[in-house]
Design a protein around this motif. Structure first.
Motif, PDB file in Angstrom:
ATOM      1  N   UNK A  12     -15.216  42.795  55.086  1.00 55.88           N
ATOM      2  CA  UNK A  12     -14.627  41.478  55.321  1.00 55.88           C
ATOM      3  C   UNK A  12     -13.884  41.510  56.642  1.00 55.88           C
ATOM      4  N   UNK A  13     -14.135  40.505  57.478  1.00 56.39           N
ATOM      5  CA  UNK A  13     -13.439  40.356  58.755  1.00 56.39           C
ATOM      6  C   UNK A  13     -12.312  39.348  58.580  1.00 56.39           C
ATOM      7  N   UNK A  14     -11.076  39.807  58.741  1.00 55.07           N
ATOM      8  CA  UNK A  14      -9.933  38.922  58.613  1.00 55.07           C
ATOM      9  C   UNK A  14      -9.718  38.104  59.876  1.00 55.07           C
ATOM     10  N   UNK A  15      -9.622  36.814  59.743  1.00 53.86           N
ATOM     11  CA  UNK A  15      -9.387  35.822  60.796  1.00 53.86           C
ATOM     12  C   UNK A  15     -10.702  35.381  61.454  1.00 53.86           C
ATOM     13  N   UNK A  16     -11.297  36.182  62.309  1.00 53.83           N
ATOM     14  CA  UNK A  16     -12.571  35.808  62.922  1.00 53.83           C
ATOM     15  C   UNK A  16     -12.505  34.540  63.746  1.00 53.83           C
ATOM     16  N   UNK A  17     -11.382  34.276  64.390  1.00 55.65           N
ATOM     17  CA  UNK A  17     -11.223  33.040  65.149  1.00 55.65           C
ATOM     18  C   UNK A  17     -12.119  33.011  66.386  1.00 55.65           C
ATOM     19  N   UNK A  18     -12.285  34.170  67.030  1.00 52.96           N
ATOM     20  CA  UNK A  18     -12.905  34.197  68.356  1.00 52.96           C
ATOM     21  C   UNK A  18     -14.321  34.773  68.331  1.00 52.96           C
ATOM     22  N   UNK A  19     -15.029  34.565  67.235  1.00 55.34           N
ATOM     23  CA  UNK A  19     -16.425  34.947  67.186  1.00 55.34           C
ATOM     24  C   UNK A  19     -17.264  34.036  68.081  1.00 55.34           C
ATOM     25  N   UNK A  20     -18.279  34.607  68.705  1.00 56.52           N
ATOM     26  CA  UNK A  20     -19.245  33.813  69.459  1.00 56.52           C
ATOM     27  C   UNK A  20     -20.336  33.321  68.504  1.00 56.52           C
ATOM     28  N   UNK A  21     -21.207  32.454  69.006  1.00 56.86           N
ATOM     29  CA  UNK A  21     -22.310  31.977  68.174  1.00 56.86           C
ATOM     30  C   UNK A  21     -23.191  33.152  67.735  1.00 56.86           C
ATOM     31  N   UNK A  22     -23.453  34.090  68.639  1.00 63.29           N
ATOM     32  CA  UNK A  22     -24.237  35.265  68.274  1.00 63.29           C
ATOM     33  C   UNK A  22     -23.500  36.098  67.230  1.00 63.29           C
ATOM     34  N   UNK A  23     -22.181  36.233  67.376  1.00 61.62           N
ATOM     35  CA  UNK A  23     -21.392  36.975  66.388  1.00 61.62           C
ATOM     36  C   UNK A  23     -21.551  36.375  64.994  1.00 61.62           C
ATOM     37  N   UNK A  24     -21.526  35.055  64.920  1.00 64.74           N
ATOM     38  CA  UNK A  24     -21.642  34.382  63.624  1.00 64.74           C
ATOM     39  C   UNK A  24     -23.024  34.621  63.025  1.00 64.74           C
ATOM     40  N   UNK A  25     -24.038  34.597  63.865  1.00 64.08           N
ATOM     41  CA  UNK A  25     -25.391  34.900  63.382  1.00 64.08           C
ATOM     42  C   UNK A  25     -25.463  36.326  62.830  1.00 64.08           C
ATOM     43  N   UNK A  26     -24.857  37.268  63.538  1.00 65.02           N
ATOM     44  CA  UNK A  26     -24.843  38.653  63.069  1.00 65.02           C
ATOM     45  C   UNK A  26     -24.109  38.750  61.731  1.00 65.02           C
TER      46      UNK A  26
END
Length: 512
Positions: free
Chosen positions: A284-298
């Protein structure tokens, strides 16, 4: 523990999809040994268990117990003297905090959580001084408090190997400070250090000591990318797989953390963790505010979970997580109150409303949060981020009977139009005053404003008496140290990120 039937005007056993709750009108749940045996009508449950005790809540909505997927301390930082600075400054401002017995401290926030319907908490512990024995003793107090109160807890001690104050090595930062401030700070930071093997030993010892416990479980927590070496991350991942336990890791809470990852690895933090093999349903990734679109896909492709900490992100100026895009991509998202909610308490009813409102992006498309969606975040999805997994989060047979009973009349008085779906009205209108009963593991632990195991008033009075005393010499020294180092921490981050890098990806499909 005998058979128990709990009846309510509505029983919400779970969420089918982001628009559809599973509701049994005039429903009931049969609990056997603290586990849901069946759910249906009251007559059906009585036929299954004719000798069961029956408790009726004819004006109530029964929901699965809420899961606070990200929590750290009892008394809030604001209570203990730390304003809502930006996160990186906030670390320095927390150094002067008063000390309070961790048993009492844990009870303080647990009272608030249970009274808002939270039955399970992900407790991420850390920042302890004094070496292994002190850390183990502190962990034992935290776990003991939850067990004594009757609350479910998934506990982890956060692994921090390096960069304990700013995003560079402790020694390098302290070396540039004026004398004797640098040496004093380095001594303080080293007092929190543990050899890496001690973190693994602590997990093993706590796991052994927790055997046979129903309410508490032990998991792992690499604290954040900047706090862990790659070697440490790999070792924790192997431990997680071998022990079959999940991990919870703060990640990309701020733009500064995004920049740190690029400087350290030449790629995003999510891509780096993926390349190391850490991502998947156990993480589980806590917060994840600054994910990129590619990060979200991953994140979506690997089945990695995210914990959304809406209040904390606001309070510490971290940004707004792209929740709508998480949902669009099918990411499992839990909900956490972190240090404290928007009103400096741990009110999950309020936190659900905040998440519901914050992400209402302009436009008319069906891409904003719904009431069933945020309830799923606070129950079933949150459960998946803990060591209890699919054993909690719904009122389905085979899961622990953890439930909250909300008084419909109290929540909706003096009027609620019936055209509004019941769950929508409850999520948007219910306050903690409407929480009449909370069951955990089949036991009534909170009823009509009182806890059944521990006297809340007595605990609060003890905390008040302890903190009314003058600061100890150690507390005075830490206050002086924190105040002295604060401006140097701010200077460290001046110019750390470029303006164009300080723009998060929100995944908004329509903007005016």
């Amino acid at each position: 523990m005998g058979d128990l039937i709990v009846q309510a005007r509505w029983v919400v056993t779970g969420i089918q999809d982001r628009h559809t709750p599973v509701v049994i009108e005039d429903g009931a749940v049969l609990s056997r040994g603290g586990v849901v045996a069946a759910a249906g009508t009251l007559d059906e449950m009585k036929r299954l268990a004719p000798l069961a005790s029956v408790r009726s809540y004819p004006d109530h909505v029964m929901l699965p117990g809420f899961v606070n997927s990200h929590h750290h301390v009892g008394l809030t930082p604001l209570q203990l003297g730390s304003p809502d600075h930006a996160l990186e400054l906030w670390f320095a401002s927390r150094m002067p905090a008063r000390r309070i017995d961790l048993y009492l401290d844990t009870l303080y926030s647990a009272f608030e959580m249970i009274s808002s319907g939270i039955t399970t908490v992900q407790h991420i512990h850390g920042w302890m001084q004094g070496g292994y024995d002190a850390v183990h003793g502190a962990a034992s107090k935290v776990l003991g408090a939850y067990r004594d109160l009757g609350m479910r807890a998934s506990y982890c001690y956060a692994v921090r190997e390096q960069n304990r104050l700013v995003y560079e090595a402790d020694e390098a930062f302290c070396e540039r400070l004026p004398k004797p401030l640098g040496s004093d700070l380095l001594k303080y930071l080293k007092s929190q250090a543990l050899p890496f093997e001690d973190f693994l030993t602590l997990f093993d010892q706590l796991t052994r000591e927790n055997e046979g416990q129903r309410l508490t479980r032990i998991q792992l927590a690499p604290a954040n990318l900047h706090w862990c070496t790659d070697e440490g991350l790999l070792a924790l991942n192997e431990k997680s797989k071998a022990a079959g336990v999940p991990m919870h890791m703060h990640l990309l809470e701020t733009a500064y953390q995004k920049e740190y990852a690029m400087r350290r690895t030449g790629k995003t933090a999510v891509r780096h963790l993926h390349d190391l093999g850490l991502l998947g349903p156990r993480m589980t990734l806590g917060h994840g505010v600054w994910l990129t679109e590619e990060d979200i896909d991953i994140t979506a492709d690997t089945g990695t979970c995210i914990c959304h900490n809406c209040s904390s992100n606001f309070r510490l100026r971290s940004g707004i997580a792209p929740l709508n895009f998480f949902e669009k991509k099918g990411v499992t998202v839990g909900m956490g109150l972190d240090e404290a909610g928007i009103n400096d308490d741990r009110d999950m009813l309020q936190e659900m409303r905040l998440a519901l409102r914050v992400h209402r992006t302009p436009g008319m498309e069906d891409d904003v949060p719904t009431c069933p969606q945020v309830l799923r975040m606070a129950t079933e999805s949150g459960a998946r981020t803990t060591a209890f997994g699919e054993q909690i989060g719904r009122l389905d047979p085979g899961r622990f009977f953890d439930a909250v009973l909300i008084n419909w009349k109290t929540a909706t008085y003096p009027f609620q139009d019936p055209d509004i779906p019941m769950l929508d009205a409850v999520i948007q209108r219910a306050k903690t005053s409407a929480v009449d009963a909370v069951y955990i593991d089949g036991e009534l632990v909170y009823a009509e404003g009182r806890f059944t195991r521990i006297d809340r008033d007595q605990v609060l009075a003890e905390i008040a008496e302890i903190l009314s005393r003058p600061r100890t010499p150690d507390e005075v020294a830490r206050r002086d140290l924190g105040n002295a180092v604060f401006p140097h921490v701010k200077s460290f981050y001046d110019g750390y990120i470029r303006e164009e890098e300080a723009k998060p990806f929100y995944g908004q499909s329509a903007m005016f």
